[in-house]
Design an enzyme around this catalytic site. Structure first.
Site, mmCIF file in Angstrom:
data_model
loop_
_atom_site.group_PDB
_atom_site.id
_atom_site.type_symbol
_atom_site.label_atom_id
_atom_site.label_comp_id
_atom_site.label_asym_id
_atom_site.label_seq_id
_atom_site.Cartn_x
_atom_site.Cartn_y
_atom_site.Cartn_z
ATOM 1 N N THR A 186 1.082 -1.603 -0.173
ATOM 2 C CA THR A 186 -0.452 -0.155 0.008
ATOM 3 C C THR A 186 0.708 1.017 -0.063
ATOM 4 O O THR A 186 1.753 1.526 0.723
ATOM 5 C CB THR A 186 -0.845 0.089 1.240
ATOM 6 N N PHE A 199 1.192 5.539 0.756
ATOM 7 C CA PHE A 199 0.449 6.636 1.283
ATOM 8 C C PHE A 199 1.156 7.549 1.065
ATOM 9 O O PHE A 199 2.884 7.904 0.910
ATOM 10 C CB PHE A 199 0.795 6.362 3.044
#
Ligand code: PEP
Ligand code: MN
Length: 649
Positions: free
Chosen positions: A542, A544
């Site tokens: 992921t 960010f």
């Protein structure tokens, strides 16, 4: 006239041009815009534009057709936005200034300031020199009132605005006020305009009782021509044949002035209507019509106010007005301006489990980073990774929703925020892309990514055999589907948050309940990892974004390797191709391109593009300039040091 400078004008040519214009009797003002730098040359001098156009470093000359020059849109295309203390006037933010008509005493103005700040106003008003129709009415407390006003503003962090009625008051007032107000009755008091202009302080210029829009803009021109740089216009109603209300708010003046001028425009619904019951609807109408904010009268006890009581809001009415403005603003594409938080909630210094280090750091030295989720969430782990070099200096602040992360950065509760933008298996987190658009004061200043590695977590006395039910956030469950399928007897229940699921099993203290989350989260809550690495696809990352405002950066801008852009295109064949052509020609390597529906415009799309920065700043500026020509609403969401090579968390 507006003299547009060539982008690569040498400083010698620039100075020669300035000297030429000054010598011909012009006043020259340099305005550095986003895409071009101009010299605004005003004065009565008659010079042939072609003569100026031929000078070295001049791109083109645009004559200003209006009688007001510095105030006109021809002079400056972009909206003027300027700071007054911590408040930005103009741009996307709706500012609300409030306070009593007149400062009546120390206690009264302190209470007013408390009411204004508590409800979300960002500036305090209060007259110390009152221009009253009757010489027998209360005339204001003069310098004593200014002192009380300033003290009250300082106590609550509110900049203050007060009216000047005579040039003789200028010296006294400059020590006390942040914004000088020129009242309706003095809009054409030219000596006063010249004096206040020369103070080079922010000024709010009310529209005269019987002034045309052009006369009003000419009055603003007086201020600008005599030195003022930051002028706010204020529509406060004009005299008409109607007697029910005190004045008639000329609502159409707002879009008209916004078209003619770059200056911010406020609406004063209190003096426009003269009746407190009309203040809320008329004020909201002002915002809907495009005003940059309101100035309203509020008092703890309006029936006993020394002046303008009938039009002054009760505190509860002011609170309702603020709530209504907060609800209305996003509908018209705005956000309500807020003061930075004065007292910060205590962030928790990053635990080693979440990637940080030592504790016991001085609060004043600490950076606060807001993240969404419960303690130990993937976002908190990611911020630990991003700020790895400064453990102990970084405190993390949990927020319930992504929007709260943006809010915390906006109001200064946090120095930075972190939000997930994209997962390598599941794609973009669209909500955060939409929030980036809704919060234009925030920019992306950093990027990090972590590997999403899930574990099955139970209470300290649990084993795989004791488990009956597993809880986790939807994506966490999906990403561990293969593992869960090997235990078909387990009940699987979605939960709002992965870290929250670990907190939940701790609270339940039940050995039959397990959570799916990161093993570091288990450490944070003192829970047991029953099985590590249960995700079906280990290549799960992921990405960010780190958010900040007001130019705050974790690193120098020079280190930025990536830029995030957003734009839409005209509805014509090859429109997107034209954008891609600019990127190709300017050698901006496109790393990601995605389209999103534009909210409220069915079947219209906005493109989000992540590009690698070219070698030089100039090339980037040139590319943006060219992109502007082929796109609509181009915005740079941020520039940051990219982190997109997969590594293990
Ligand atoms: C005021 O703001 O208190 C005031 C006197 O306003 P205006 O000049 O608009 O009448
Ligand atoms: Mn008043």
């Amino acid at each position: 006239m507006v003299v547009v400078l060539e982008q690569n004008i040498t400083s010698r040519d620039k100075e020669a041009l300035r000297a030429f214009l000054l010598e011909r009797g012009f006043q020259v003002r340099e305005v550095v815009g986003e895409s071009e730098t101009i010299f605004g040359a005003v004065g009565s001098s008659g010079v042939d534009h072609r003569e100026v156009e031929m000078l070295a470093g001049v791109a083109r000359v645009v004559p200003i057709s209006k009688p007001y020059k510095l105030a006109s849109r021809e002079f400056k295309k972009e909206d003027s936005v300027f700071p007054v203390g911590p408040v930005k006037i103009g741009g996307n933010r709706v500012v609300v200034i409030a306070g009593p008509c007149a400062v009546e005493g120390r206690e009264e103005i302190l209470e007013c300031a408390r009411i204004v700040a508590a409800a979300g106003g960002v500036m305090l008003r209060g007259g110390a020199y009152k221009p009253r129709t009757s010489p027998y009415s209360f005339q204001g407390l003069g310098e004593e009132g200014l002192r009380y006003l300033k003290d009250a503003g300082e106590r609550y962090g509110l900049p203050v605005v007060s009216e000047i009625v005579s040039p003789a008051q200028a010296d006294t007032m400059r020590d006390y006020v942040d914004v000088f107000q020129i009242g309706a009755r003095n809009m054409q008091n030219f000596e006063l305009l010249k004096t206040v202009g020369a103070l080079v302080r922010p000024v709010m210029l009310k529209r005269g009782l019987c002034a045309t829009i052009e006369e009003w803009l000419m009055a603003a021109e007086y201020l600008l021509a005599h030195g003022a740089e930051d002028v706010i216009l204020c529509e406060r109603g004009i005299r008409t044949f109607e007697t029910y209300t005190r004045n008639s708010l000329d609502i159409s003046s707002i879009p008209v002035v916004k078209k003619l001028s770059h200056l911010p425009v406020l609406v004063d619904p209190s003096h426009a209507t003269g009746l407190r019951d009309q203040v809320i609807p008329v004020g909201l109408a002002g915002i809907a019509a495009g005003a940059d904010g309101l100035i309203v009268e509020v008092h703890p006890d309006p029936p006993h106010a020394a002046s303008d009581g009938p039009q002054t809001l009760f505190p509860e009415q002011f609170e309702k007005l603020m709530r209504d403005i907060t609800a209305l603003s996003p509908v018209v594409g705005r956000e309500v301006a807020r003061l930075p938080a004065r007292k910060r909630p205590d962030p928790v210094t990053l635990t080693s489990a979440a990637g940080g280090g030592q504790t016991g750091v001085d609060r004043n030295d600490q950076l606060t980073v807001a993240f969404q989720g419960a303690r130990g969430a993937y976002s908190e782990i990611a911020l630990g990774r991003f700020f790895e070099g400064q453990p102990g200096r970084v405190g993390s602040l949990p927020a319930t929703a992504f929007r709260n992360v943006f809010e915390a950065v906006l109001d200064g509760t946090a120095d930075y925020g972190i939000v997930p933008l994209e997962n390598s298996l599941m794609g973009s987190i669209h909500q955060n892309y939409d929030l980036l658009l809704a919060y234009p004061d925030l920019e992306i200043v950093g990027e990090t990514h972590i590997r999403i590695e899930h574990s099955l977590i139970g209470t300290p006395d649990a084993t795989i055999e004791t488990i009956r039910e597993v809880i986790s956030q939807g994506p966490g469950i999906e990403q561990c589907r293969d593992f869960l399928d090997t235990h078909p007897q387990w009940t699987v229940t979605p939960f709002y948050d992965t870290a929250g699921a670990v907190a939940r099993i701790k609270e339940a203290g039940d050995a039959s309940l397990a959570a799916i989350a990161n093993s570091r989260t288990a450490e944070v809550y003192g829970m047991k990892v029953l099985k590590q690495g249960i995700e079906s696809n280990p290549r799960n990352y992921t990405r960010f974004a780190i958010l900040a405002r007001d130019g705050r950066r974790p690193d120098p801008l020079a280190e930025a390797t990536m830029a995030a852009l957003v734009f839409s295109t005209p509805d014509t064949p090859g429109a997107l191709f034209e954008c891609m052509r600019v990127l190709a020609e300017r050698k901006l390597n496109l790393k990601k391109l995605e389209s999103r529906p534009i909210l409220g415009q069915p079947w219209q799309y906005r493109f989000y593009a992540d590009v690698q920065m070219p070698a030089s700043e100039e090339e980037f500026a040139r590319a943006l300039h060219e992109l502007e020509g082929v796109t609509r609403g181009l915005r740079v969401l941020g520039r940051y040091r990219g982190s997109r090579e997969p590594v293990s968390a």
